[in-house]
Design a protein around this motif. Structure first.
Motif: not given
Length: 124
Positions: A59-62, A69-70, A83-87, A92-93
């Motif tokens: 997740r990359c949102t507040p 991680y998922h 869109r609320n997550f970085r792949e 790295e996760a």
């Protein structure tokens, strides 16, 4: 002395026996091949699971502090909008949070994700 009807019945039974033996042999062969393919598929899943490049979502949102991680290939219901997550790769996760070591989400379908990723690696 046997009649033609008796001889035909004997031949019919021989023919049925040959076909039955053939179908039984084919069934044994099919079950053997299926077992071997299941073994290979299991090894593909295990290698996909051990791969450091297994795609994950962080997740990359507040919001609440990150703890998990998922799976990118088989996410759980907590991933509503990608869109609320970085792949990123799993290696790295794990270190994506500056405060804590992230772990796998227990609700994601990691077995399915590992199979998908293993097949992707196999076809690469």
């Amino acid at each position: 002395m046997t009649t033609i009807a008796e001889e035909m019945n004997t031949l019919r039974l021989r023919r049925l026996k040959i076909l039955d033996d053939y179908h039984q042999a084919q069934g044994r062969l099919r079950r053997g091949v299926d077992a071997l393919l299941r073994e290979v598929d299991n090894e593909i899943r295990q290698l996909g699971d051990r791969s450091s490049s297994l795609p994950c979502l962080v997740r990359c949102t507040p919001g609440p502090s990150l703890t998990v991680y998922h799976s990118a290939d088989a996410p759980c219901g907590r991933v509503h909008d990608r869109r609320n997550f970085r792949e990123m790769p799993e290696v790295e996760a794990m270190d994506a949070s500056p405060h804590v070591y992230l772990e796998r989400c227990t609700a994601c379908y990691w077995r399915s994700a590992a199979t998908t990723h293993g097949k992707r690696l196999l076809n690469a």
